[in-house]
Design a protein around this motif. Structure first.
Motif, PDB file in Angstrom:
ATOM      1  N   UNK A 560       0.834  -1.207   0.000  1.00  0.00           N
ATOM      2  CA  UNK A 560       0.000   0.000   0.000  1.00  0.00           C
ATOM      3  C   UNK A 560       0.864   1.252   0.000  1.00  0.00           C
ATOM      4  N   UNK A 561       2.000   1.196   0.689  1.00  0.00           N
ATOM      5  CA  UNK A 561       2.879   2.365   0.769  1.00  0.00           C
ATOM      6  C   UNK A 561       3.439   2.760  -0.592  1.00  0.00           C
ATOM      7  N   UNK A 562       3.530   1.805  -1.509  1.00  0.00           N
ATOM      8  CA  UNK A 562       4.048   2.130  -2.833  1.00  0.00           C
ATOM      9  C   UNK A 562       3.101   3.029  -3.628  1.00  0.00           C
ATOM     10  N   UNK A 563       1.870   3.197  -3.163  1.00  0.00           N
ATOM     11  CA  UNK A 563       0.908   4.044  -3.858  1.00  0.00           C
ATOM     12  C   UNK A 563       1.012   5.502  -3.442  1.00  0.00           C
ATOM     13  N   UNK A 564       1.825   5.810  -2.435  1.00  0.00           N
ATOM     14  CA  UNK A 564       1.923   7.179  -1.942  1.00  0.00           C
ATOM     15  C   UNK A 564       3.355   7.656  -2.096  1.00  0.00           C
ATOM     16  N   UNK A 565       3.568   8.939  -1.874  1.00  0.00           N
ATOM     17  CA  UNK A 565       4.907   9.507  -1.986  1.00  0.00           C
ATOM     18  C   UNK A 565       5.775   9.068  -0.816  1.00  0.00           C
ATOM     19  N   UNK A 708      14.725  -2.447  -5.193  1.00  0.00           N
ATOM     20  CA  UNK A 708      15.004  -1.151  -5.780  1.00  0.00           C
ATOM     21  C   UNK A 708      13.758  -0.472  -6.320  1.00  0.00           C
ATOM     22  N   UNK A 709      12.890  -1.244  -6.974  1.00  0.00           N
ATOM     23  CA  UNK A 709      11.661  -0.681  -7.520  1.00  0.00           C
ATOM     24  C   UNK A 709      10.626  -0.405  -6.430  1.00  0.00           C
ATOM     25  N   UNK A 710      10.586  -1.244  -5.410  1.00  0.00           N
ATOM     26  CA  UNK A 710       9.557  -1.150  -4.375  1.00  0.00           C
ATOM     27  C   UNK A 710      10.223  -1.216  -3.000  1.00  0.00           C
ATOM     28  N   UNK A 711      10.862  -0.148  -2.565  1.00  0.00           N
ATOM     29  CA  UNK A 711      11.589  -0.182  -1.286  1.00  0.00           C
ATOM     30  C   UNK A 711      10.691  -0.442  -0.090  1.00  0.00           C
ATOM     31  N   UNK A 712       9.418  -0.096  -0.156  1.00  0.00           N
ATOM     32  CA  UNK A 712       8.528  -0.358   0.971  1.00  0.00           C
ATOM     33  C   UNK A 712       8.289  -1.850   1.160  1.00  0.00           C
ATOM     34  N   UNK A 713       8.367  -2.618   0.066  1.00  0.00           N
ATOM     35  CA  UNK A 713       8.255  -4.070   0.189  1.00  0.00           C
ATOM     36  C   UNK A 713       9.466  -4.618   0.927  1.00  0.00           C
ATOM     37  N   UNK A 714      10.640  -4.102   0.601  1.00  0.00           N
ATOM     38  CA  UNK A 714      11.837  -4.511   1.354  1.00  0.00           C
ATOM     39  C   UNK A 714      11.687  -4.195   2.820  1.00  0.00           C
ATOM     40  N   UNK A 715      11.092  -3.042   3.136  1.00  0.00           N
ATOM     41  CA  UNK A 715      10.860  -2.680   4.529  1.00  0.00           C
ATOM     42  C   UNK A 715       9.937  -3.684   5.204  1.00  0.00           C
ATOM     43  N   UNK A 716       8.888  -4.121   4.493  1.00  0.00           N
ATOM     44  CA  UNK A 716       7.983  -5.104   5.066  1.00  0.00           C
ATOM     45  C   UNK A 716       8.668  -6.424   5.343  1.00  0.00           C
ATOM     46  N   UNK A 717       9.532  -6.880   4.429  1.00  0.00           N
ATOM     47  CA  UNK A 717      10.264  -8.125   4.635  1.00  0.00           C
ATOM     48  C   UNK A 717      11.207  -7.998   5.825  1.00  0.00           C
TER      49      UNK A 717
END
Length: 789
Positions: A560-565, A708-717
């Motif tokens: 969800x975070x990837x949808x915001x700034x 790299x493309x989705x850093x918030x996903x890395x944060x979730x992992x």
């Protein structure tokens, strides 16, 4: 989890990859998300210049309003509000409706091995009458011994703590309780082995039990039978009043002391042998009921197992204030469930006596009204928790072992697909995998990620009552996995790169959250939950549920975070994290304050790196400071409650303050060691960690590109790894929570890496040639591929 600082050009692709110009985007995105025309892409340099000029134009001049600059603090303010709201939600408690009775006398009538299936209105009228008139519950007979044999059960009853008469291994049937007794005065008795038993329990076992602590809290006690003598012996071995058998008229004997303990015999074996033992115990109980003192409480318990298979047993309390309800205690937190160590404090509470400080491990029983009047309807048939718990124990081991093997095989099968999905710089690379193979791999990975949520939902069906519970449960779980996979696949947004990951995470969070909100019914005696027989947890969120809930929550927050700034991503992560802390830590939801602290740590780590980059020291310091602050606030809230209402965190801190926390830490360490070796979840955790490592550090893995493309996903992992490891170590389950999280998160992470690799384009095609066998071939007007020279 790891990965370098996000470069400014992370995720950029050549124009022919269908990627939107970098000047028109604030974040690098997956080239497969929104393809644009080549004409628009050629405006990249001009767009970049216009963006820089626009930024310079927006710089605040002296005297201009500070509105845009003040907006920088809005995310921090919202984070603080979310944290405050989460902590305040943990203080909300519903109105208590529990009560306990009082009595002038207490009579404990116990039979080792007595189970609810033994009771019958015709064969055992006395037991049935007491079950009808009194309050009932399922008794977990955990002791300090791996197998609670009759002697261990009687000793634990008298100690009010986890004790063991003999720590030698038991095979087959347990020996009967046959202590060595002497009667020098003909009134009481001396238990010859008691001093040795006391020393062994205090010096060699991690519970610090003191056998005889119960009778030390009353002036005198009566013991009838050898088992009762073990429970009624004081620490130095003296039994105040002892008779080997109940006399014809026991009225005077039972009225001599405030506390009387009667051994109804041992219920063992099966068939006619067991039936005869139950009927004999019922006849003895009938004589006790006839001779009981006025205003007395009768406590009936099946306080031990009789072989190496642990079971749930009978618990009945009958007397003034104990009519027509379900027994529970603060130690279980679940209506209808009681622990063996709860019996001693229940006796003293009924007599109006205080429990000895630092000696008892249990809590006084209370009564919750509202059970069916018929014991058969309340405790037998479809409501037979003992039958369900027995089935759960066998099926759970099979399920997680099969799941670990299947996921390992799935990962091995996906590796060649990942290798072929990576685009190469020339004609020597392998060709792309067939589309059908990719679709099949994606569906298999989605189904694997849904395995544990499907197992939780499968407990809605009475699979344990079938003649083949393992097959019935497996079929129900497979049907739910297929249904969930098809539901995710048929949604129009399926082609979005992060959609499968977000959908699986959302389903997982929804299943666990709804279960917790409705009383955690899928957790208790569930295959993906916990068993009341183990005597560790009876209510709230188990380690498996915690692992999948944390993984789903943080991955969903990352998607969800990837949808915001960038600056709003920490707000999204903390908002989801606040929900998770409330669900896990609330005493009327997850009831796991240690898990809530672990979730807090994971959320803090995820929030500080959700905008990309390394976990630098300033970020780590802010995350640690926030985690410590929330933990302290959580501890203060727990310690402010009454002692009987405190969670495990409050009880541990109380024990730490009075110097009795050592045994608890020793037990947690021993539990971690055993879980690490025996649990199939360890294999799931190791397989998941190995697959993540290969996907991140191998050239064909693609996980670094996802990060790299989705850093918030890395944060979730990363947050999931931190939270589940902390929860496992502090909760005594080792890699249990991490294994469950890996089973839910790793398959969809691999799927996301596969999609990113397939969407990537070759960076260095040879001039005049195609992108190679791994890249998109040039095509003629008729659609046939151009052969490579």
């Amino acid at each position: 989890m790891s990965g370098g600082k996000e470069p400014a050009n992370a995720g950029k692709e050549p124009v022919n990859a269908g990627k939107e110009p970098e000047s028109r985007r604030k974040e690098p995105v997956d080239p497969g998300e929104k393809p644009v025309s080549v004409g628009k892409a050629r405006a990249g340099v001009a767009g970049l210049v216009r963006e820089r000029l626009e930024r310079l134009r927006r710089v605040r001049r002296p005297g201009t309003p500070r509105g845009p600059m003040a907006a920088v603090w809005v995310p921090y303010l919202l984070v603080a509000l979310v944290v405050a709201a989460s902590l305040s939600a943990l203080t909300m408690r519903p109105t208590e409706q529990k009560h306990r009775g009082e009595a002038d006398y207490v009579v404990i009538a116990a039979a080792a091995g007595l189970r609810w299936e033994d009771l019958d209105p015709d064969r055992t009228p006395a037991l049935w009458q007491e079950a009808t008139r009194g309050s009932v519950g399922w008794l977990s007979v955990r002791s300090a011994h791996a197998v609670t044999c009759p002697s261990d059960g009687w000793l634990t009853l008298g100690a009010g703590n986890y004790a063991a008469w003999d720590t030698r291994a038991v095979t087959g049937r347990c020996p009967d309780a046959a202590p060595k007794l002497t009667q020098p005065d003909g009134i009481g008795a001396n238990l010859t082995d008691q001093p040795t038993v006391v020393r062994n329990n205090q010096d060699r076992l991690p519970y610090g039990a003191t056998p005889g602590a119960l009778v030390e809290s009353v002036r005198c006690s009566v013991a009838v039978g050898p088992g009762a003598a073990i429970a009624a012996a004081r620490p130095f071995g003296r039994v105040d009043r002892y008779v080997p058998e109940l006399p014809e008229d026991p009225s005077a004997l039972l009225g001599d002391c405030l506390l009387s303990i009667v051994d109804l015999g041992t219920i063992a074996g099966s068939g006619a042998e067991r039936m005869a033992a139950v009927e004999a115990a019922d006849r003895t109980l009938a004589r006790v009921l006839t001779a009981r003192p006025q205003n007395s409480m009768i406590l009936i318990a099946g306080l031990a197992d009789t072989d190496t298979t642990p079971r749930l047993h009978v618990a009945i309390a009958e007397g003034p204030g104990w009519a027509g309800g379900r027994l529970t205690s603060a130690g279980t937190g679940r209506d209808g469930y009681l622990q063996l160590v709860d019996l001693a404090p229940t006796v003293l509470s009924a007599l109006g006596r205080q429990s000895p400080e630092k000696l008892f491990a249990g809590y006084a029983a209370t009564v919750t009204p509202g059970r069916p009047a018929d014991p058969a309807e309340a405790m037998q048939g479809d409501h037979d928790a003992d039958r369900r718990a027995i089935a759960q124990r066998g099926v759970a081991e099979i399920f997680f072992t099969v799941l670990a093997i299947l996921q390992l095989l799935l990962f091995l099968a996906v590796v060649p697909v990942l290798i072929r999905a990576r685009r190469h710089a020339g004609p020597l690379g392998p060709p792309l995998p067939p589309r059908r193979l990719v679709v099949l791999a994606e569906l298999a990975l989605i189904a694997a990620g849904l395995a544990i949520p499907a197992a939780l939902l499968a407990d809605l069906a009475p699979w344990w009552s079938s003649s083949h519970p393992a097959w019935t449960f497996g079929f129900a779980t497979a049907v739910l996995m297929v249904a969930g996979t098809l539901l995710i696949r048929l949604v129009p947004r399926y082609e979005r790169t992060l959609w499968p990951l977000a959908a699986v995470a959302g389903v997982t969070v929804l299943v666990v959250a709804v279960d917790l909100a409705t009383g955690a019914r899928l957790q208790l005696n569930g295959v993906a939950g916990y068993s009341a027989i183990h005597g560790v947890r009876y209510a709230g969120l188990g380690s498996v549920g915690l692992g999948v809930f944390v993984a789903g929550l943080l991955l969903l927050a990352g998607a969800v975070s990837q949808w915001v700034s960038r600056r709003w991503r920490p707000v999204i992560v903390v908002t989801f994290g606040g929900l998770g802390v409330v669900m896990v830590g609330s005493p009327y939801l997850g009831a796991d304050p240690v898990g809530a602290i672990a979730v807090t740590a994971g959320v803090c780590v995820a929030a500080v790196i959700s905008t990309g980059g390394w976990l630098t020291f300033p970020r780590f310091a802010w995350a640690a400071l926030t985690g410590v602050a929330v933990t302290i606030a959580f501890a203060v809230l727990d310690l402010s409650r009454a002692p009987l209402e405190q969670g495990t965190l409050g009880r541990f801190l109380t024990a730490l303050g009075d110097g009795t926390a050592g045994p608890a830490m020793q037990r947690a360490a021993a539990a971690n060691g055993q879980a690490l070796v025996d649990s199939p979840l360890t294999l799931l955790a190791l397989c998941g960690a190995a697959m993540l490592a290969f996907c991140q550090f191998s050239p064909w893995g693609g996980l670094n590109r996802v990060y790299g493309l989705h850093p918030a996903v890395r944060a979730g992992v990363a947050g999931t790894v931190v939270a589940t490891l902390i929860a496992g170590v502090l909760g005594g389950t080792a890699l249990g929570a991490a294994g469950a999280a890996a089973a839910a998160a790793v398959p969809v992470a691999v799927l996301t890496a596969l999609r990113v690799l397939l969407h990537a384009a070759d960076r260095t095609p040879p001039p005049g040639e195609t992108d190679g066998p791994g890249g998109p071939l040039l095509r003629k007007s008729d659609g046939d591929p151009v052969p490579i020279p």
